[in-house]
Design an enzyme around this catalytic site. Structure first.
Site, PDB file in Angstrom:
ATOM      1  N   ASN A  78      61.729 -11.550 -19.181  1.00  0.00           N
ATOM      2  CA  ASN A  78      62.767 -11.536 -18.170  1.00  0.00           C
ATOM      3  C   ASN A  78      62.016 -11.279 -16.755  1.00  0.00           C
ATOM      4  O   ASN A  78      61.036 -10.532 -16.629  1.00  0.00           O
ATOM      5  CB  ASN A  78      63.766 -10.405 -18.528  1.00  0.00           C
ATOM      6  CG  ASN A  78      64.422 -10.547 -19.633  1.00  0.00           C
ATOM      7  OD1 ASN A  78      64.480 -11.592 -20.101  1.00  0.00           O
ATOM      8  ND2 ASN A  78      65.239  -9.313 -20.150  1.00  0.00           N
ATOM      9  N   VAL A  79      62.857 -12.048 -15.893  1.00  0.00           N
ATOM     10  CA  VAL A  79      62.074 -11.743 -14.339  1.00  0.00           C
ATOM     11  C   VAL A  79      63.089 -10.664 -13.673  1.00  0.00           C
ATOM     12  O   VAL A  79      62.758 -10.496 -12.392  1.00  0.00           O
ATOM     13  CB  VAL A  79      62.218 -13.014 -13.747  1.00  0.00           C
ATOM     14  CG1 VAL A  79      61.158 -13.992 -14.495  1.00  0.00           C
ATOM     15  CG2 VAL A  79      63.456 -13.647 -13.544  1.00  0.00           C
ATOM     16  N   ASP A  80      64.184 -10.028 -14.230  1.00  0.00           N
ATOM     17  CA  ASP A  80      64.934  -9.325 -13.607  1.00  0.00           C
ATOM     18  C   ASP A  80      64.810  -7.993 -13.096  1.00  0.00           C
ATOM     19  O   ASP A  80      65.468  -7.339 -12.103  1.00  0.00           O
ATOM     20  CB  ASP A  80      66.477  -9.245 -14.056  1.00  0.00           C
ATOM     21  CG  ASP A  80      66.260  -8.782 -15.504  1.00  0.00           C
ATOM     22  OD1 ASP A  80      65.388  -7.912 -15.780  1.00  0.00           O
ATOM     23  OD2 ASP A  80      67.149  -9.047 -16.530  1.00  0.00           O
ATOM     24  N   HIS A  92      56.834 -13.932 -17.871  1.00  0.00           N
ATOM     25  CA  HIS A  92      57.439 -14.962 -17.031  1.00  0.00           C
ATOM     26  C   HIS A  92      57.314 -14.644 -15.241  1.00  0.00           C
ATOM     27  O   HIS A  92      57.999 -15.219 -14.579  1.00  0.00           O
ATOM     28  CB  HIS A  92      58.534 -15.502 -17.328  1.00  0.00           C
ATOM     29  CG  HIS A  92      58.689 -16.247 -18.741  1.00  0.00           C
ATOM     30  ND1 HIS A  92      59.668 -16.397 -19.704  1.00  0.00           N
ATOM     31  CD2 HIS A  92      57.524 -16.703 -19.359  1.00  0.00           C
ATOM     32  CE1 HIS A  92      59.300 -17.130 -20.582  1.00  0.00           C
ATOM     33  NE2 HIS A  92      58.024 -17.434 -20.386  1.00  0.00           N
ATOM     34  N   GLU A 105      73.543 -12.840 -32.220  1.00  0.00           N
ATOM     35  CA  GLU A 105      73.471 -13.901 -33.324  1.00  0.00           C
ATOM     36  C   GLU A 105      72.336 -14.362 -34.027  1.00  0.00           C
ATOM     37  O   GLU A 105      71.351 -13.997 -33.601  1.00  0.00           O
ATOM     38  CB  GLU A 105      74.175 -15.126 -32.557  1.00  0.00           C
ATOM     39  CG  GLU A 105      73.543 -15.519 -31.330  1.00  0.00           C
ATOM     40  CD  GLU A 105      74.362 -16.666 -30.580  1.00  0.00           C
ATOM     41  OE1 GLU A 105      75.544 -16.397 -30.633  1.00  0.00           O
ATOM     42  OE2 GLU A 105      73.761 -17.376 -30.406  1.00  0.00           O
TER      43      GLU A 105
HETATM   44  P1  OAD Z   1      68.019 -17.137 -24.179  1.00  0.00           P
HETATM   45  O1  OAD Z   1      69.199 -17.253 -23.231  1.00  0.00           O
HETATM   46  O2  OAD Z   1      67.286 -18.401 -24.538  1.00  0.00           O
HETATM   47  O3  OAD Z   1      68.323 -16.363 -25.316  1.00  0.00           O
HETATM   48  C1  OAD Z   1      69.135 -15.002 -25.068  1.00  0.00           C
HETATM   49  C2  OAD Z   1      69.198 -14.528 -26.479  1.00  0.00           C
HETATM   50  O4  OAD Z   1      70.011 -13.322 -26.183  1.00  0.00           O
HETATM   51  C3  OAD Z   1      70.094 -15.315 -27.538  1.00  0.00           C
HETATM   52  O5  OAD Z   1      69.451 -15.461 -28.833  1.00  0.00           O
HETATM   53  C4  OAD Z   1      71.712 -14.490 -27.440  1.00  0.00           C
HETATM   54  O6  OAD Z   1      72.137 -14.551 -28.867  1.00  0.00           O
HETATM   55  C5  OAD Z   1      70.836 -13.021 -27.297  1.00  0.00           C
HETATM   56  N1  OAD Z   1      71.899 -12.103 -26.889  1.00  0.00           N
HETATM   57  C6  OAD Z   1      72.958 -12.250 -25.894  1.00  0.00           C
HETATM   58  N2  OAD Z   1      73.663 -10.993 -25.519  1.00  0.00           N
HETATM   59  C7  OAD Z   1      72.897  -9.972 -26.187  1.00  0.00           C
HETATM   60  C8  OAD Z   1      73.066  -8.711 -26.536  1.00  0.00           C
HETATM   61  N3  OAD Z   1      74.000  -7.795 -25.636  1.00  0.00           N
HETATM   62  N4  OAD Z   1      72.243  -8.015 -27.350  1.00  0.00           N
HETATM   63  C9  OAD Z   1      71.392  -8.792 -27.948  1.00  0.00           C
HETATM   64  N5  OAD Z   1      71.134 -10.185 -27.932  1.00  0.00           N
HETATM   65  C10 OAD Z   1      71.897 -10.759 -27.004  1.00  0.00           C
HETATM   66  O7  OAD Z   1      66.958 -16.230 -23.184  1.00  0.00           O
HETATM   67  P2  OAD Z   1      65.375 -15.957 -23.450  1.00  0.00           P
HETATM   68  O8  OAD Z   1      65.078 -16.238 -25.194  1.00  0.00           O
HETATM   69  O9  OAD Z   1      64.986 -14.813 -22.891  1.00  0.00           O
HETATM   70  O10 OAD Z   1      62.053 -18.975 -19.090  1.00  0.00           O
HETATM   71  O11 OAD Z   1      64.834 -17.355 -22.948  1.00  0.00           O
HETATM   72  C11 OAD Z   1      63.277 -17.424 -22.900  1.00  0.00           C
HETATM   73  C12 OAD Z   1      63.070 -18.129 -21.496  1.00  0.00           C
HETATM   74  O12 OAD Z   1      63.729 -19.397 -21.300  1.00  0.00           O
HETATM   75  C13 OAD Z   1      63.408 -17.367 -20.258  1.00  0.00           C
HETATM   76  O13 OAD Z   1      62.401 -16.551 -19.948  1.00  0.00           O
HETATM   77  C14 OAD Z   1      63.542 -18.282 -19.336  1.00  0.00           C
HETATM   78  C15 OAD Z   1      64.154 -19.517 -19.821  1.00  0.00           C
HETATM   79  O14 OAD Z   1      64.335 -20.768 -19.670  1.00  0.00           O
HETATM   80  C16 OAD Z   1      62.000 -19.572 -17.735  1.00  0.00           C
HETATM   81  O15 OAD Z   1      62.541 -19.741 -16.832  1.00  0.00           O
HETATM   82  C17 OAD Z   1      60.360 -20.043 -17.878  1.00  0.00           C
END
Ligand code: OAD
Length: 236
Positions: free
Chosen positions: A98-100, A115, A211
């Protein structure tokens, strides 16, 4: 949950890998899924070096919008539970995609931000980097004091991870007794390869996600539910 709690309680080397899901309950949109950012926007138009070269203003407008959104939200119980866990453990590494900046706001001490950080800028000319929390930005694209154009301090698709950080993350994953994988779809590499690496090195791998993910079949325990609720229960 009981098994996960026990593994976490008895381990002295814990590594946590977080993704967008940990900030979802704070109100930050994730990338994939029904409400995900990549549903409306194409990564190749906004999150690649080529996109930035083509149209820096468009890319900056998107980042300015995301900064505005993030500036209004606060860390949740999931972020705070990881701060608690860091205090409990002798060896603790937080690796985030995360970048937040919400892990920083929650109080996490040392964070490997694979990232990058949306609250930092980097100059394309003199290469200096600096923090900037202005929301909205008075002018996009913003510029450096040297006159060069700035870019967001994040890693885009196709770019290498920040110097040294990846090696540190890999090292921590290799040494981990427990790897906790929170709120990530596990499809972006190399971040996701930490899971395979930790597991191959003998770590117990615990997933927390609302999920099933492509990673679920690789882990020892997969807990279904929001991290803001499950993580406080796991570390208490
Ligand atoms: P994703 O959006 O791909 O995945 C988010 C995950 O969080 C999913 O598997 C959801 O099921 C889960 N999720 C949602 N709400 C939740 C909650 N309340 N508790 C637990 N899990 C929950 O995000 P990332 O895997 O972080 O990169 O994505 C990886 C990278 O892809 C990011 O850093 C970004 C993106 O494109 C860049 O921009 C380089």
């Amino acid at each position: 949950m009981e098994q996960a709690r026990e593994w976490i309680r008895t381990a002295s080397r814990v590594v946590v890998l977080t993704g967008a899901g940990i900030s979802a309950e704070s109100g930050v949109p994730t990338f994939r899924g029904e409400q995900g950012l990549w549903k409306e926007h194409k990564p190749e138009e906004l999150a690649t070096p080529e996109a930035f070269t083509r149209d820096p203003r468009l890319v900056w407008e998107w980042y300015d919008w995301r900064r505005g959104l993030i500036s209004k939200v606060a860390p949740n119980g999931g972020h705070r539970a990881l701060v608690e866990l860091e205090c409990q453990k002798r060896y603790f590494t937080l690796v985030t995609q995360n970048v937040d900046g919400l892990h920083d706001l929650a109080g996490s001490g040392r964070i490997l931000k694979l990232h990058g950080d949306i609250w930092r800028f980097r100059c394309l000319e003199c290469r200096s980097d600096w923090p900037d929390r202005r929301v909205p930005l008075p002018k996009v694209p913003p510029h450096c004091r040297c006159g060069g154009m700035a870019r967001p301090g994040v890693v885009w698709f196709g770019e290498p991870l920040p110097d040294g950080m990846w090696l540190e993350a890999e090292h921590a994953a290799r040494e981990a007794e427990v790897l906790l994988v929170v709120g990530t779809s596990g499809v972006v590499y190399p971040a996701a390869s930490l899971i395979t690496l930790a597991r191959a090195s003998g770590a117990k791998v615990i997933e927390v996600n609302i999920e099933e993910t492509p990673v679920s079949s690789e882990v020892h325990v997969s807990l279904r539910g929001p991290s803001g609720e499950l993580l406080p229960k796991m570390v208490k």
